[in-house]
Design a protein around this motif. Structure first.
Motif, PDB file in Angstrom:
ATOM      1  N   VAL A   5      54.135  14.639  11.260  1.00  0.00           N
ATOM      2  CA  VAL A   5      53.580  15.079  10.001  1.00  0.00           C
ATOM      3  C   VAL A   5      53.380  16.580  10.065  1.00  0.00           C
ATOM      4  N   LEU A   6      53.824  17.276   9.023  1.00  0.00           N
ATOM      5  CA  LEU A   6      53.728  18.731   9.013  1.00  0.00           C
ATOM      6  C   LEU A   6      52.330  19.172   8.635  1.00  0.00           C
ATOM      7  N   ALA A   7      51.765  20.025   9.442  1.00  0.00           N
ATOM      8  CA  ALA A   7      50.429  20.532   9.141  1.00  0.00           C
ATOM      9  C   ALA A   7      50.510  21.577   8.036  1.00  0.00           C
ATOM     10  N   GLY A   8      49.341  21.956   7.495  1.00  0.00           N
ATOM     11  CA  GLY A   8      49.311  22.964   6.446  1.00  0.00           C
ATOM     12  C   GLY A   8      49.746  24.321   6.948  1.00  0.00           C
ATOM     13  N   ARG A  25      53.839  20.626  23.714  1.00  0.00           N
ATOM     14  CA  ARG A  25      53.196  19.584  22.927  1.00  0.00           C
ATOM     15  C   ARG A  25      54.210  18.779  22.114  1.00  0.00           C
ATOM     16  N   VAL A  26      55.242  19.452  21.617  1.00  0.00           N
ATOM     17  CA  VAL A  26      56.299  18.729  20.909  1.00  0.00           C
ATOM     18  C   VAL A  26      57.002  17.768  21.863  1.00  0.00           C
ATOM     19  N   MET A  27      57.326  18.242  23.047  1.00  0.00           N
ATOM     20  CA  MET A  27      57.988  17.383  24.035  1.00  0.00           C
ATOM     21  C   MET A  27      57.115  16.197  24.417  1.00  0.00           C
ATOM     22  N   ALA A  28      55.840  16.442  24.608  1.00  0.00           N
ATOM     23  CA  ALA A  28      54.936  15.359  24.994  1.00  0.00           C
ATOM     24  C   ALA A  28      54.815  14.318  23.888  1.00  0.00           C
ATOM     25  N   ALA A  29      54.714  14.789  22.647  1.00  0.00           N
ATOM     26  CA  ALA A  29      54.548  13.868  21.525  1.00  0.00           C
ATOM     27  C   ALA A  29      55.772  12.979  21.351  1.00  0.00           C
ATOM     28  N   TYR A  30      56.944  13.544  21.544  1.00  0.00           N
ATOM     29  CA  TYR A  30      58.184  12.783  21.416  1.00  0.00           C
ATOM     30  C   TYR A  30      58.564  12.065  22.712  1.00  0.00           C
ATOM     31  N   ASP A  31      57.746  12.197  23.733  1.00  0.00           N
ATOM     32  CA  ASP A  31      58.002  11.558  25.028  1.00  0.00           C
ATOM     33  C   ASP A  31      59.367  11.969  25.595  1.00  0.00           C
ATOM     34  N   VAL A  32      59.697  13.243  25.427  1.00  0.00           N
ATOM     35  CA  VAL A  32      60.967  13.766  25.940  1.00  0.00           C
ATOM     36  C   VAL A  32      61.063  13.642  27.467  1.00  0.00           C
ATOM     37  N   PRO A  33      59.984  13.861  28.221  1.00  0.00           N
ATOM     38  CA  PRO A  33      60.105  13.684  29.677  1.00  0.00           C
ATOM     39  C   PRO A  33      60.612  12.308  30.075  1.00  0.00           C
ATOM     40  N   ASP A  34      60.190  11.267  29.350  1.00  0.00           N
ATOM     41  CA  ASP A  34      60.669   9.918  29.659  1.00  0.00           C
ATOM     42  C   ASP A  34      62.160   9.795  29.370  1.00  0.00           C
ATOM     43  N   LEU A  35      62.601  10.377  28.280  1.00  0.00           N
ATOM     44  CA  LEU A  35      64.031  10.357  27.948  1.00  0.00           C
ATOM     45  C   LEU A  35      64.845  11.061  29.028  1.00  0.00           C
ATOM     46  N   HIS A 105      50.214  15.458  16.358  1.00  0.00           N
ATOM     47  CA  HIS A 105      48.982  14.863  16.870  1.00  0.00           C
ATOM     48  C   HIS A 105      48.049  14.417  15.743  1.00  0.00           C
ATOM     49  N   THR A 106      48.569  14.355  14.528  1.00  0.00           N
ATOM     50  CA  THR A 106      47.771  13.844  13.414  1.00  0.00           C
ATOM     51  C   THR A 106      47.741  12.317  13.459  1.00  0.00           C
ATOM     52  N   PRO A 107      46.777  11.690  12.806  1.00  0.00           N
ATOM     53  CA  PRO A 107      46.679  10.220  12.828  1.00  0.00           C
ATOM     54  C   PRO A 107      47.933   9.507  12.330  1.00  0.00           C
ATOM     55  N   LEU A 108      48.554  10.008  11.250  1.00  0.00           N
ATOM     56  CA  LEU A 108      49.745   9.341  10.735  1.00  0.00           C
ATOM     57  C   LEU A 108      50.888   9.399  11.734  1.00  0.00           C
ATOM     58  N   ALA A 109      51.099  10.573  12.336  1.00  0.00           N
ATOM     59  CA  ALA A 109      52.168  10.700  13.321  1.00  0.00           C
ATOM     60  C   ALA A 109      51.918   9.788  14.509  1.00  0.00           C
ATOM     61  N   THR A 110      50.670   9.755  14.953  1.00  0.00           N
ATOM     62  CA  THR A 110      50.328   8.908  16.090  1.00  0.00           C
ATOM     63  C   THR A 110      50.598   7.439  15.778  1.00  0.00           C
ATOM     64  N   ARG A 111      50.255   7.042  14.572  1.00  0.00           N
ATOM     65  CA  ARG A 111      50.474   5.652  14.167  1.00  0.00           C
ATOM     66  C   ARG A 111      51.964   5.318  14.146  1.00  0.00           C
ATOM     67  N   MET A 112      52.770   6.191  13.540  1.00  0.00           N
ATOM     68  CA  MET A 112      54.195   5.911  13.418  1.00  0.00           C
ATOM     69  C   MET A 112      54.898   5.921  14.772  1.00  0.00           C
ATOM     70  N   ILE A 113      54.509   6.835  15.616  1.00  0.00           N
ATOM     71  CA  ILE A 113      55.089   6.887  16.963  1.00  0.00           C
ATOM     72  C   ILE A 113      54.765   5.601  17.713  1.00  0.00           C
ATOM     73  N   TYR A 228      55.059  10.015   4.573  1.00  0.00           N
ATOM     74  CA  TYR A 228      55.657  10.314   5.876  1.00  0.00           C
ATOM     75  C   TYR A 228      57.061  10.902   5.720  1.00  0.00           C
ATOM     76  N   VAL A 229      57.836  10.315   4.819  1.00  0.00           N
ATOM     77  CA  VAL A 229      59.196  10.809   4.566  1.00  0.00           C
ATOM     78  C   VAL A 229      59.142  12.228   3.999  1.00  0.00           C
ATOM     79  N   ALA A 230      58.248  12.463   3.063  1.00  0.00           N
ATOM     80  CA  ALA A 230      58.131  13.781   2.443  1.00  0.00           C
ATOM     81  C   ALA A 230      57.729  14.837   3.462  1.00  0.00           C
ATOM     82  N   LEU A 231      56.804  14.488   4.341  1.00  0.00           N
ATOM     83  CA  LEU A 231      56.347  15.436   5.346  1.00  0.00           C
ATOM     84  C   LEU A 231      57.453  15.735   6.362  1.00  0.00           C
TER      85      LEU A 231
END
Length: 268
Positions: A5-8, A25-35, A105-113, A228-231
């Motif tokens: 989700v894009l922040a303001g 933080r982007v890498m951690a959120a997308y779990d890039v290290p695991d990939l 790290h917003t709630p919506l992103a966390t939920r979708m991930i 979510y799609v719009a963001l």
């Protein structure tokens, strides 16, 4: 890759510390290290299945060592970080990268991930098959249109296709290094195999990925999905997804070159 989700829009001076940590933080959120950690085992397993029978045990071991050295997870992670940061500087997107990192790290992103992690469940395949076989209602078609856009902005198909193709090419070239001349694949044939595999995987994923997203988001209400799609369609996040995909694939390509550089046949 998971969605975000894009922040303001940020105001005032760009926070240097936030910029320096944004790529991490982007890498951690997308779990890039695991990939990235999947690369060495994937190439090694493929080599084990495709090396000629007359390649001896010592040579196989030396090749395995070269693969694991080239695809060392820590080295790959640092390479992706450096490439992502360089891309942000080159494209004047340091602020955009920071926004994307905050958004993940917003709630919506966390939920979708978290929902996307369901693809790893043991019973996912059977449940997904049953879901796909349900009638295609007008509402379902509209949601599928939304997740089509979402998949495009997230670069999911591109990343998964390029990831597999890059490791395939690495395996073939490593195999050549360890094989006798009569078993080697010439460059024109390698290029043909890579192109055919890219087309095949890409076509399959273009059909499958939106349906998988439709399934994992099945309990998300329409308004939340639309938000979510719009963001995800916001420029900063679209840029970050593309830049991250490029950084990952460029890193894996460089690692594949190191495999042949590092490999020393056991008989030499």
């Amino acid at each position: 890759m998971a969605a975000a989700v894009l922040a303001g829009c940020a105001t005032g001076p760009v926070d240097k510390a936030a910029q320096e940590s944004a790529a991490d933080r982007v890498m951690a959120a997308y779990d890039v290290p695991d990939l990235l950690a999947q690369a060495a085992p994937a190439v090694t397993q493929s080599l084990n299945q495709n090396l000629p029978d007359d390649v001896d045990t010592a040579t196989r071991s030396a090749l395995r060592d070269a693969v694991y050295e080239a695809y060392d997870p820590q080295t790959l992670q640092q390479d992706v970080l450096d490439r992502l940061r360089d891309a942000a500087a080159r494209d004047d997107q340091q602020r955009g990268l920071t926004r994307a990192a905050d958004a993940l790290h917003t709630p919506l992103a966390t939920r979708m991930i978290a929902l996307e992690s369901a693809t790893g469940d043991p019973d996912f395949a059977a449940n997904f098959k049953a879901f796909v076989e349900q009638p295609a209602t007008a509402e379902r078609k509209e949601r599928l249109r939304k997740v089509d856009m979402l998949a495009e902005n997230m670069k999911v198909v591109e990343l998964q296709t390029d990831f597999n193709v890059t490791l395939l090419e690495a395996m073939i070239r490593a195999r050549n290094e360890a094989s006798a001349a009569e078993y080697q694949v010439d460059n024109s044939r390698v290029e043909q195999m890579v192109a055919e595999t890219r087309a095949d995987i890409g076509n399959k994923l273009e059909q499958r990925v939106p349906l998988m997203l439709l399934y994992v988001y099945r309990d998300v209400d329409d308004s939340t999905l639309s938000e979510y799609v719009a963001l995800q369609n916001q420029p900063a996040l679209v840029w970050a997804n593309q830049a991250l995909k490029n950084a990952i694939i460029d890193t894996l390509s460089a690692a594949s070159d190191r495999v042949t550089e590092n490999f020393t046949p056991a008989s030499s």
